[in-house]
Scaffold this motif. Structure first.
Motif, PDB file in Angstrom:
ATOM      1  N   ALA A   1       0.832  -1.206   0.000  1.00 18.25           N
ATOM      2  CA  ALA A   1       0.000   0.000   0.000  1.00 18.25           C
ATOM      3  C   ALA A   1       0.866   1.256   0.000  1.00 18.25           C
ATOM      4  O   ALA A   1       0.557   2.242  -0.678  1.00 18.25           O
ATOM      5  N   LEU A   2       1.951   1.237   0.759  1.00 14.26           N
ATOM      6  CA  LEU A   2       2.844   2.389   0.793  1.00 14.26           C
ATOM      7  C   LEU A   2       3.493   2.626  -0.571  1.00 14.26           C
ATOM      8  O   LEU A   2       3.571   3.768  -1.033  1.00 14.26           O
ATOM      9  N   ARG A   3       3.961   1.551  -1.215  1.00 18.22           N
ATOM     10  CA  ARG A   3       4.577   1.707  -2.531  1.00 18.22           C
ATOM     11  C   ARG A   3       3.583   2.288  -3.531  1.00 18.22           C
ATOM     12  O   ARG A   3       3.919   3.184  -4.315  1.00 18.22           O
ATOM     13  N   ALA A   4       2.344   1.781  -3.495  1.00 20.20           N
ATOM     14  CA  ALA A   4       1.318   2.302  -4.398  1.00 20.20           C
ATOM     15  C   ALA A   4       1.025   3.764  -4.095  1.00 20.20           C
ATOM     16  O   ALA A   4       0.852   4.578  -5.006  1.00 20.20           O
ATOM     17  N   ALA A   5       0.971   4.120  -2.817  1.00 22.51           N
ATOM     18  CA  ALA A   5       0.669   5.502  -2.438  1.00 22.51           C
ATOM     19  C   ALA A   5       1.741   6.461  -2.938  1.00 22.51           C
ATOM     20  O   ALA A   5       1.433   7.534  -3.462  1.00 22.51           O
ATOM     21  N   PHE A   6       3.008   6.104  -2.776  1.00 23.25           N
ATOM     22  CA  PHE A   6       4.082   6.972  -3.253  1.00 23.25           C
ATOM     23  C   PHE A   6       4.034   7.127  -4.774  1.00 23.25           C
ATOM     24  O   PHE A   6       4.244   8.222  -5.304  1.00 23.25           O
ATOM     25  N   THR A   7       3.739   6.046  -5.477  1.00 24.15           N
ATOM     26  CA  THR A   7       3.665   6.094  -6.932  1.00 24.15           C
ATOM     27  C   THR A   7       2.528   7.003  -7.392  1.00 24.15           C
ATOM     28  O   THR A   7       2.702   7.850  -8.282  1.00 24.15           O
ATOM     29  N   ILE A   8       1.352   6.826  -6.776  1.00 21.33           N
ATOM     30  CA  ILE A   8       0.187   7.634  -7.159  1.00 21.33           C
ATOM     31  C   ILE A   8       0.410   9.091  -6.793  1.00 21.33           C
ATOM     32  O   ILE A   8       0.098  10.004  -7.565  1.00 21.33           O
ATOM     33  N   ALA A   9       0.959   9.345  -5.600  1.00 20.89           N
ATOM     34  CA  ALA A   9       1.195  10.723  -5.173  1.00 20.89           C
ATOM     35  C   ALA A   9       2.160  11.432  -6.112  1.00 20.89           C
ATOM     36  O   ALA A   9       1.974  12.611  -6.448  1.00 20.89           O
ATOM     37  N   ALA A  10       3.191  10.729  -6.563  1.00 25.58           N
ATOM     38  CA  ALA A  10       4.144  11.338  -7.491  1.00 25.58           C
ATOM     39  C   ALA A  10       3.470  11.669  -8.817  1.00 25.58           C
ATOM     40  O   ALA A  10       3.682  12.745  -9.387  1.00 25.58           O
ATOM     41  N   ALA A  11       2.632  10.750  -9.300  1.00 25.21           N
ATOM     42  CA  ALA A  11       1.951  10.967 -10.580  1.00 25.21           C
ATOM     43  C   ALA A  11       0.940  12.103 -10.491  1.00 25.21           C
ATOM     44  O   ALA A  11       0.740  12.842 -11.453  1.00 25.21           O
ATOM     45  N   GLU A  12       0.284  12.225  -9.329  1.00 23.38           N
ATOM     46  CA  GLU A  12      -0.769  13.233  -9.170  1.00 23.38           C
ATOM     47  C   GLU A  12      -0.259  14.527  -8.540  1.00 23.38           C
ATOM     48  O   GLU A  12      -1.036  15.458  -8.334  1.00 23.38           O
ATOM     49  N   ALA A  13       1.033  14.587  -8.185  1.00 24.05           N
ATOM     50  CA  ALA A  13       1.601  15.730  -7.459  1.00 24.05           C
ATOM     51  C   ALA A  13       0.786  16.023  -6.208  1.00 24.05           C
ATOM     52  O   ALA A  13       0.477  17.168  -5.879  1.00 24.05           O
ATOM     53  N   ALA A  14       0.422  14.952  -5.507  1.00 22.32           N
ATOM     54  CA  ALA A  14      -0.428  15.080  -4.316  1.00 22.32           C
ATOM     55  C   ALA A  14       0.408  15.003  -3.043  1.00 22.32           C
ATOM     56  O   ALA A  14       1.490  14.404  -3.022  1.00 22.32           O
ATOM     57  N   ARG A  15      -0.099  15.626  -2.000  1.00 22.83           N
ATOM     58  CA  ARG A  15       0.515  15.538  -0.689  1.00 22.83           C
ATOM     59  C   ARG A  15       0.065  14.240  -0.018  1.00 22.83           C
ATOM     60  O   ARG A  15      -1.068  13.800  -0.190  1.00 22.83           O
ATOM     61  N   LEU A  16       0.962  13.612   0.732  1.00 23.94           N
ATOM     62  CA  LEU A  16       0.628  12.371   1.417  1.00 23.94           C
ATOM     63  C   LEU A  16       0.390  12.610   2.899  1.00 23.94           C
ATOM     64  O   LEU A  16       1.127  13.368   3.540  1.00 23.94           O
ATOM     65  N   GLU A  17      -0.634  11.982   3.434  1.00 25.08           N
ATOM     66  CA  GLU A  17      -0.870  11.968   4.874  1.00 25.08           C
ATOM     67  C   GLU A  17      -1.025  10.520   5.310  1.00 25.08           C
ATOM     68  O   GLU A  17      -1.735   9.742   4.665  1.00 25.08           O
ATOM     69  N   PHE A  18      -0.339  10.166   6.396  1.00 28.19           N
ATOM     70  CA  PHE A  18      -0.398   8.801   6.894  1.00 28.19           C
ATOM     71  C   PHE A  18      -1.206   8.760   8.189  1.00 28.19           C
ATOM     72  O   PHE A  18      -0.993   9.580   9.081  1.00 28.19           O
ATOM     73  N   VAL A  19      -2.119   7.807   8.258  1.00 25.64           N
ATOM     74  CA  VAL A  19      -2.966   7.649   9.449  1.00 25.64           C
ATOM     75  C   VAL A  19      -2.768   6.236   9.978  1.00 25.64           C
ATOM     76  O   VAL A  19      -3.010   5.252   9.263  1.00 25.64           O
ATOM     77  N   GLN A  20      -2.316   6.142  11.221  1.00 28.42           N
ATOM     78  CA  GLN A  20      -2.123   4.845  11.859  1.00 28.42           C
ATOM     79  C   GLN A  20      -3.239   4.622  12.873  1.00 28.42           C
ATOM     80  O   GLN A  20      -3.497   5.476  13.717  1.00 28.42           O
ATOM     81  N   VAL A  21      -3.934   3.515  12.751  1.00 32.61           N
ATOM     82  CA  VAL A  21      -5.053   3.202  13.640  1.00 32.61           C
ATOM     83  C   VAL A  21      -4.765   1.897  14.366  1.00 32.61           C
ATOM     84  O   VAL A  21      -4.356   0.913  13.741  1.00 32.61           O
ATOM     85  N   HIS A  22      -4.947   1.904  15.688  1.00 36.47           N
ATOM     86  CA  HIS A  22      -4.765   0.691  16.470  1.00 36.47           C
ATOM     87  C   HIS A  22      -6.097   0.266  17.062  1.00 36.47           C
ATOM     88  O   HIS A  22      -6.842   1.091  17.603  1.00 36.47           O
ATOM     89  N   ARG A  23      -6.391  -1.016  16.982  1.00 34.95           N
ATOM     90  CA  ARG A  23      -7.604  -1.547  17.607  1.00 34.95           C
ATOM     91  C   ARG A  23      -7.356  -1.766  19.094  1.00 34.95           C
ATOM     92  O   ARG A  23      -6.311  -2.274  19.485  1.00 34.95           O
ATOM     93  N   LEU A  24      -8.353  -1.403  19.888  1.00 32.19           N
ATOM     94  CA  LEU A  24      -8.291  -1.724  21.311  1.00 32.19           C
ATOM     95  C   LEU A  24      -8.712  -3.181  21.506  1.00 32.19           C
ATOM     96  O   LEU A  24      -9.586  -3.673  20.795  1.00 32.19           O
ATOM     97  N   PRO A  25      -8.089  -3.876  22.470  1.00 38.05           N
ATOM     98  CA  PRO A  25      -8.618  -5.206  22.802  1.00 38.05           C
ATOM     99  C   PRO A  25     -10.098  -5.102  23.150  1.00 38.05           C
ATOM    100  O   PRO A  25     -10.551  -4.096  23.707  1.00 38.05           O
ATOM    101  N   HIS A  26     -10.850  -6.129  22.820  1.00 36.10           N
ATOM    102  CA  HIS A  26     -12.304  -6.070  22.926  1.00 36.10           C
ATOM    103  C   HIS A  26     -12.779  -5.655  24.311  1.00 36.10           C
ATOM    104  O   HIS A  26     -13.680  -4.830  24.449  1.00 36.10           O
ATOM    105  N   ARG A  27     -12.168  -6.191  25.355  1.00 37.28           N
ATOM    106  CA  ARG A  27     -12.647  -5.872  26.709  1.00 37.28           C
ATOM    107  C   ARG A  27     -12.449  -4.394  27.041  1.00 37.28           C
ATOM    108  O   ARG A  27     -13.252  -3.787  27.743  1.00 37.28           O
ATOM    109  N   TYR A  28     -11.362  -3.782  26.504  1.00 33.32           N
ATOM    110  CA  TYR A  28     -11.143  -2.357  26.723  1.00 33.32           C
ATOM    111  C   TYR A  28     -12.132  -1.527  25.911  1.00 33.32           C
ATOM    112  O   TYR A  28     -12.624  -0.501  26.372  1.00 33.32           O
ATOM    113  N   ALA A  29     -12.391  -1.968  24.697  1.00 30.26           N
ATOM    114  CA  ALA A  29     -13.341  -1.242  23.851  1.00 30.26           C
ATOM    115  C   ALA A  29     -14.705  -1.175  24.528  1.00 30.26           C
ATOM    116  O   ALA A  29     -15.388  -0.146  24.500  1.00 30.26           O
TER     117      ALA A  29
END
Length: 204
Positions: A158-186
């Motif tokens: 996904a990262l390789r594809a994102a860099f390729t597309i961003a370069a072609a589109e002259a787009a800015r990249l933003e990275f979002v990291q999401v972590h799941r909480l263990p079910h009991r904490y959720a």
């Protein structure tokens, strides 16, 4: 004329699918690639009295409508149409095996009725990029960033594809990291007064 791999888009004949067709046509024009419209007549039992030949007629109507939409931004000689029959997800995968990328629409009432699993099935199995376009999508604004979302861990492909597309589109990249909480904490967090505000911030 064009020996490049085509961009293919799934066509279902509903207004919710129009944004995906326009997006695919714009991508084909921008990347100078041919566009292929694909409609799949599903083989699972539909709650309908239509005979198979009637479903085929409706499929051709859906493709002609899609050709009109694509024709607003792409010359007619750059677009072809395919009518196929089979399980929707599996057939789209087979149809797009020679594609540069496959574009799908979302919010389709037919796929929602059958569990909404087509996009998940295709994107989790495909060996090429799959783009899902919301029904309410607006024309591409090149001033907007390209978002790369990672659930739990970063996917290198996904990262390789994102860099390729961003370069072609002259787009800015933003990275979002999401972590799941263990079910009991959720479950515990869900009962806290602050939870609605946290949920809203996460969705934003």
């Amino acid at each position: 004329m064009h020996d490049l791999l085509p961009i293919k888009v799934a066509v279902d004949g509903t207004p919710e699918n129009d944004a995906a067709i326009r997006f695919a046509a714009l991508r084909a024009r921008r990347l100078d690639r041919p566009l292929v419209l694909v409609h799949v007549i599903p083989t699972w039992g539909l709650p309908t009295s239509h005979a198979p030949h009637e479903l085929e007629r409706l499929g051709h109507l859906a493709l002609r409508r899609a050709e009109d939409i694509a024709g607003d931004v792409l010359p007619a000689d750059r677009t072809t149409a395919e009518l196929r029959t089979g399980p929707v997800g599996h057939t789209l995968l087979a149809a797009s095996s020679d594609a540069f990328e496959l574009v799908l629409g979302s919010d389709d009432p037919i796929t929602q009725f059958t569990g909404g699993a087509v996009a998940v099935e295709v994107s989790s199995t495909a060996t090429h990029p799959v783009i899902v376009v919301p029904a309410r999508s607006t024309p591409i604004d090149t001033g907007l960033p390209l978002i790369v979302a990672a659930i739990d861990k970063v996917n290198d492909a996904a990262l390789r594809a994102a860099f390729t597309i961003a370069a072609a589109e002259a787009a800015r990249l933003e990275f979002v990291q999401v972590h799941r909480l263990p079910h009991r904490y959720a479950q515990a967090f869900g009962s806290l007064p602050e939870y609605p505000a946290w949920q809203w911030n996460a969705e934003q």
